[in-house]
Write a protein that holds these residues in place. Sequence first.
Motif, PDB file in Angstrom:
ATOM      1  N   ILE A  26       1.499   4.863   4.728  1.00  0.00           N
ATOM      2  CA  ILE A  26       2.069   3.641   5.306  1.00  0.00           C
ATOM      3  C   ILE A  26       2.015   2.546   4.247  1.00  0.00           C
ATOM      4  O   ILE A  26       0.933   2.140   3.819  1.00  0.00           O
ATOM      5  CB  ILE A  26       1.297   3.208   6.579  1.00  0.00           C
ATOM      6  N   ASP A  27       3.174   2.080   3.825  1.00  0.00           N
ATOM      7  CA  ASP A  27       3.243   1.087   2.746  1.00  0.00           C
ATOM      8  C   ASP A  27       2.587  -0.243   3.103  1.00  0.00           C
ATOM      9  O   ASP A  27       2.026  -0.913   2.243  1.00  0.00           O
ATOM     10  CB  ASP A  27       4.701   0.832   2.343  1.00  0.00           C
ATOM     11  N   SER A  28       2.658  -0.656   4.346  1.00  0.00           N
ATOM     12  CA  SER A  28       2.111  -1.951   4.743  1.00  0.00           C
ATOM     13  C   SER A  28       0.635  -1.878   5.137  1.00  0.00           C
ATOM     14  O   SER A  28       0.093  -2.803   5.702  1.00  0.00           O
ATOM     15  CB  SER A  28       2.944  -2.541   5.879  1.00  0.00           C
ATOM     16  N   PHE A  29      -0.011  -0.763   4.803  1.00  0.00           N
ATOM     17  CA  PHE A  29      -1.436  -0.535   5.048  1.00  0.00           C
ATOM     18  C   PHE A  29      -2.032  -0.171   3.698  1.00  0.00           C
ATOM     19  O   PHE A  29      -1.821   0.920   3.187  1.00  0.00           O
ATOM     20  CB  PHE A  29      -1.583   0.626   6.045  1.00  0.00           C
ATOM     21  N   GLN A  30      -2.748  -1.128   3.074  1.00  0.00           N
ATOM     22  CA  GLN A  30      -3.165  -0.935   1.684  1.00  0.00           C
ATOM     23  C   GLN A  30      -4.665  -1.046   1.518  1.00  0.00           C
ATOM     24  O   GLN A  30      -5.294  -1.963   2.055  1.00  0.00           O
ATOM     25  CB  GLN A  30      -2.484  -1.977   0.795  1.00  0.00           C
ATOM     26  N   SER A  80      -7.782  -4.564  12.459  1.00  0.00           N
ATOM     27  CA  SER A  80      -7.323  -5.830  11.873  1.00  0.00           C
ATOM     28  C   SER A  80      -8.503  -6.722  11.499  1.00  0.00           C
ATOM     29  O   SER A  80      -8.488  -7.375  10.447  1.00  0.00           O
ATOM     30  CB  SER A  80      -6.423  -6.583  12.856  1.00  0.00           C
ATOM     31  N   ILE A  92      -3.546  -5.206   5.874  1.00  0.00           N
ATOM     32  CA  ILE A  92      -2.612  -4.696   6.885  1.00  0.00           C
ATOM     33  C   ILE A  92      -1.601  -5.805   7.097  1.00  0.00           C
ATOM     34  O   ILE A  92      -1.971  -6.926   7.444  1.00  0.00           O
ATOM     35  CB  ILE A  92      -3.330  -4.347   8.201  1.00  0.00           C
ATOM     36  N   SER A  93      -0.316  -5.517   6.898  1.00  0.00           N
ATOM     37  CA  SER A  93       0.698  -6.577   6.880  1.00  0.00           C
ATOM     38  C   SER A  93       0.921  -7.263   8.224  1.00  0.00           C
ATOM     39  O   SER A  93       1.162  -8.456   8.272  1.00  0.00           O
ATOM     40  CB  SER A  93       2.019  -6.042   6.340  1.00  0.00           C
ATOM     41  N   ASN A  94       0.836  -6.515   9.341  1.00  0.00           N
ATOM     42  CA  ASN A  94       1.062  -7.131  10.649  1.00  0.00           C
ATOM     43  C   ASN A  94       0.373  -6.320  11.744  1.00  0.00           C
ATOM     44  O   ASN A  94      -0.148  -5.236  11.481  1.00  0.00           O
ATOM     45  CB  ASN A  94       2.561  -7.288  10.938  1.00  0.00           C
ATOM     46  N   THR A  97       1.720  -2.745  12.425  1.00  0.00           N
ATOM     47  CA  THR A  97       1.185  -1.743  11.497  1.00  0.00           C
ATOM     48  C   THR A  97      -0.226  -1.345  11.906  1.00  0.00           C
ATOM     49  O   THR A  97      -0.579  -0.163  11.873  1.00  0.00           O
ATOM     50  CB  THR A  97       1.181  -2.298  10.057  1.00  0.00           C
ATOM     51  N   PHE A 100       0.066   0.994  14.945  1.00  0.00           N
ATOM     52  CA  PHE A 100       0.511   2.334  14.552  1.00  0.00           C
ATOM     53  C   PHE A 100      -0.588   3.057  13.783  1.00  0.00           C
ATOM     54  O   PHE A 100      -0.882   4.227  14.039  1.00  0.00           O
ATOM     55  CB  PHE A 100       1.794   2.232  13.719  1.00  0.00           C
ATOM     56  N   ALA A 101      -1.221   2.348  12.847  1.00  0.00           N
ATOM     57  CA  ALA A 101      -2.282   2.951  12.035  1.00  0.00           C
ATOM     58  C   ALA A 101      -3.474   3.347  12.903  1.00  0.00           C
ATOM     59  O   ALA A 101      -4.066   4.414  12.698  1.00  0.00           O
ATOM     60  CB  ALA A 101      -2.712   1.997  10.933  1.00  0.00           C
TER      61      ALA A 101
END
Length: 123
Positions: A26-30, A80, A92-94, A97, A100-101
């Motif tokens: 997941i790109d928005s989970f870094q 979060s 975590i972008s939002n 995400t 879902f994560a």
Amino acid sequence: MSSVLKNWIINIVVITIVLMTVAGYIDSFQLAGVGAAIEASIILSLLNAIVKPILIILTLPVTVLTLGFFLVVINAMTLSLTAQFMGDAFNISNFGTALFASLIISILNMLIQNFIVRPLTKK
């Protein structure tokens, strides 16, 4: 080593692997790296032990009305919160995400615990 401590360490290792797996897909989970994943696992497990039960009790009517689905939202909230505690090492972008994560993390954690960890630790 007590069985509680052993189980906690195994749980930290499993969550670390799961977090790194999710971050890879997941790109928005870094995550900044393995150290960040270990730190996030420790913080997440502490939040799950302390904050999550309080949230479950406070949101019990909503959880019952949604037939337990709201527990996924609580998991997303603790994920979060973990990211907020870690700053730039875990991002975590939002909330979508995080939601879902947390669903993917719950499924992977369940699979790993049931099919790998429990059979290996049976006496």
